[in-house]
Motif scaffolding. Sequence first.
Motif, PDB file in Angstrom:
ATOM      1  N   ARG A  49       0.817  -1.209   0.000  1.00  0.00           N
ATOM      2  CA  ARG A  49       0.000   0.000   0.000  1.00  0.00           C
ATOM      3  C   ARG A  49       0.855   1.265   0.000  1.00  0.00           C
ATOM      4  O   ARG A  49       0.640   2.187  -0.804  1.00  0.00           O
ATOM      5  CB  ARG A  49      -0.917  -0.003   1.233  1.00  0.00           C
ATOM      6  CG  ARG A  49      -1.939   1.131   1.250  1.00  0.00           C
ATOM      7  CD  ARG A  49      -2.468   1.374   2.668  1.00  0.00           C
ATOM      8  NE  ARG A  49      -2.785   0.142   3.349  1.00  0.00           N
ATOM      9  CZ  ARG A  49      -3.984  -0.448   3.316  1.00  0.00           C
ATOM     10  NH1 ARG A  49      -4.955   0.097   2.629  1.00  0.00           N
ATOM     11  NH2 ARG A  49      -4.196  -1.570   3.989  1.00  0.00           N
ATOM     12  N   SER A  61       1.224   3.993  -3.084  1.00  0.00           N
ATOM     13  CA  SER A  61       0.821   5.383  -2.846  1.00  0.00           C
ATOM     14  C   SER A  61       1.978   6.338  -3.097  1.00  0.00           C
ATOM     15  O   SER A  61       1.801   7.429  -3.669  1.00  0.00           O
ATOM     16  CB  SER A  61       0.311   5.552  -1.411  1.00  0.00           C
ATOM     17  OG  SER A  61      -0.869   4.807  -1.210  1.00  0.00           O
ATOM     18  N   GLN A  89      -7.260   5.800  -1.850  1.00  0.00           N
ATOM     19  CA  GLN A  89      -6.226   6.749  -1.427  1.00  0.00           C
ATOM     20  C   GLN A  89      -5.529   7.441  -2.591  1.00  0.00           C
ATOM     21  O   GLN A  89      -4.819   8.424  -2.378  1.00  0.00           O
ATOM     22  CB  GLN A  89      -5.172   6.016  -0.591  1.00  0.00           C
ATOM     23  CG  GLN A  89      -5.670   5.501   0.753  1.00  0.00           C
ATOM     24  CD  GLN A  89      -4.602   4.712   1.493  1.00  0.00           C
ATOM     25  OE1 GLN A  89      -3.498   4.531   0.998  1.00  0.00           O
ATOM     26  NE2 GLN A  89      -4.939   4.232   2.685  1.00  0.00           N
ATOM     27  N   ASN A  90      -5.724   6.931  -3.816  1.00  0.00           N
ATOM     28  CA  ASN A  90      -4.938   7.424  -4.951  1.00  0.00           C
ATOM     29  C   ASN A  90      -5.827   7.674  -6.163  1.00  0.00           C
ATOM     30  O   ASN A  90      -6.217   6.745  -6.877  1.00  0.00           O
ATOM     31  CB  ASN A  90      -3.852   6.395  -5.311  1.00  0.00           C
ATOM     32  CG  ASN A  90      -2.923   6.101  -4.144  1.00  0.00           C
ATOM     33  OD1 ASN A  90      -2.038   6.882  -3.807  1.00  0.00           O
ATOM     34  ND2 ASN A  90      -3.137   4.942  -3.509  1.00  0.00           N
TER      35      ASN A  90
END
Length: 726
Positions: free
Chosen positions: A545, A549, A581-582
């Motif tokens: 992760r 990111s 998150q992205n």
Amino acid sequence: MLKDFEVLAPVGNKESFMSAINCGADALYLGVDVFNARANIANFSLEELGSMLSYAHLFGVKIYLTLNILFYDDEFAQVDKIVSYALENGVDGFIIQDIGLYYYLKNRFPNAPLHASTQMGICNSEGAKFIEKLGFERVVLAREALLGEIARVSQGTKLDIEYFVQGALCVSFSGNCYLSSLLAGCSGNRGKCKQFCRLPFSISNGKEKKEGFLLSAKDFCMSERLVDLAKAGVKSFKIEGRARRATYVGQAVRTYKTIIQNGLKGQKIDRLNLAKVFNRGNFTDGYFSGQNIIYPQTQNHIGVEIGYVKDVKKGKKFNEITIFSTHNLQKGDAIKFFVGEKEVDSMAVHDVKKIGKNLFILTGKALPIKNGKVNLIVDSVQEEEISKIYRKIEVNAHFEAKVGQKAVLTFEANNVSVSVTSDEVCQKALTRGVSEENCQRQFAKLGKTFVLNNIDCEMEDVFIPLGQLNELRRKAEEQLQRKMLEQYNEKNNVKERSYCSQTKILLEDKSSDSCKMFVFDNSQKLVESFNHKDIFVYNPSEYNRDEISSLCKKVDGMIFLSLPVMAREEDIVFLKSIFAQNDNLGLVANNYYALSLLPKEKVIVGSGMNVVNSYAVKFYVEHGYNKIILSPELDQRRVAGSGGKLFAPQKFYPEYMNFAHCPVKEHFAGNCGNCRYTKSIKYNFSGKEFILVRRKMKSCQFVLKGTDLVERKVFANPLIEKFDQG
């Protein structure tokens, strides 16, 4: 209710067809010509399919036609004829793999009942929901789908769930095995697998080396897991084995029907009966109880152990083998000899006698090794018993014959009744009239489908020639058969399902603006080469992760994360958290579960989706997926662009197989808490080397990857952008 479960049998020839029906199968699956995943066996002609459908339907047995391969554009005209004929003759479903074939059938035969083949790789609820929206009625789940995933599919969709319970287990994830294709030009996705996985391999981690049949999986046997499968939502218990003997098919059907009748509880005798007809590696329940699926000692049928070689004596003409055993070996049986788990010889039994616990066999063959294990691989008593099982439909008859009236014969079976009359009125007997015994004898002469259960006669003293009685029987039998089929077809909406649209499906050879694609395994190299005008794909071995990111923050533009062919629920939750998150992270979908994880403009259809024809391209473009990587198996046949951006790997390190089991545990011990995986683990097959690559999300899967860069001179179509995957 127990009657709601279906035992689905494999049929590769006429003998298997009859054995499956006679032993009680509820449904059959089979192929026509070469357009199915068992193109190397006899299969059936269209004419044979028609007669088989009629015969099976009399017993209420369904037939599903396998069209479970990838098709090229120039083959759809022939497929059209097959599907049209099958629908007109009442086929109960089509098992398909190719999304291009789905697109063609849904437009041409909109009511055709479609089942998603295990070759589509549906292994979770997300993939099942995607195909349910397309109109599939049933899903044949991947054998890698665990109980929890099966339950999620059942709870999240209304699809019928079909699951394999017996037979050969492919070591690679179905639909994504390219070993035979890329090594020998014989694609498993085209029904021509060479089964290289059943041949000897070696594996080394740099310190230890193992040899044997290291990719040969044990046979699947879920005889003791039907309760679990039923609770998870499985309705159809599928037996693998279209290339196997009729006895195997019959015994497997008989065993699983018995287990269902016993409340889904399998017994030791059930497993024993299955093992005698075919047993590779003493069976496995796949991925349900750990991952011990490989049997490296041999890839053949090993049968069941019955004793050991006690003594061997060499004679002038014949040798004598003494076997210590409690089994009553018979003439016509066959046995195998093993030293440890290694097969050393086999023989048919011709001359045998039993004294106490000793079997004395005379043979002209070379002598086996003393103390070696003896296994029974053919049980002649079992074979004969299976071959003598016949399934017939009981008929109840009523016969009226009165002076001055036409005789009437009524046949009734399965709540269907027909009556036929004689051509002439009955005459009073001048001497001796027709007797009830005469009628019963003549009316009992039914064909292979029906058997007379009882007959009720209302007769006066009349004379009727035996020929007239026979003619009445033939007419009644013919009409009963016709009416039963009509009732079956009406109940199953055959007329509605056979509707054929005359609308032609237009294929346009066009493409949107071209752009370059770059694929990287190394995140740093991706950053160094990044250009927002091009398409950049990141194909990591570990889905970290923080690392992903960080990569997204380093580039000013979209990055596409290539996803594995398999995913558990925990993996999908993990992936969704990364995408959340992205904003500049897209994905490459290599399985149907991934197509709905992000908005369509952020999704590339990956090579794992096996796009090999223009209809598949058209399907994806019309559904909003306009970037498509074509299959690495695709030959030089033309594929129309239909408005999408098409990409094809030209130079690449092939990913030959995808494993759900852990080869490291299988061959080098260790466990997840003490993982012994290293990047130095390599397989070798006939001098060719492969690297074992781990793909880790929350769960792990493995890829058998080539070490030699492959260059293919394909895709003359100027609309296809070629790229290298180094």
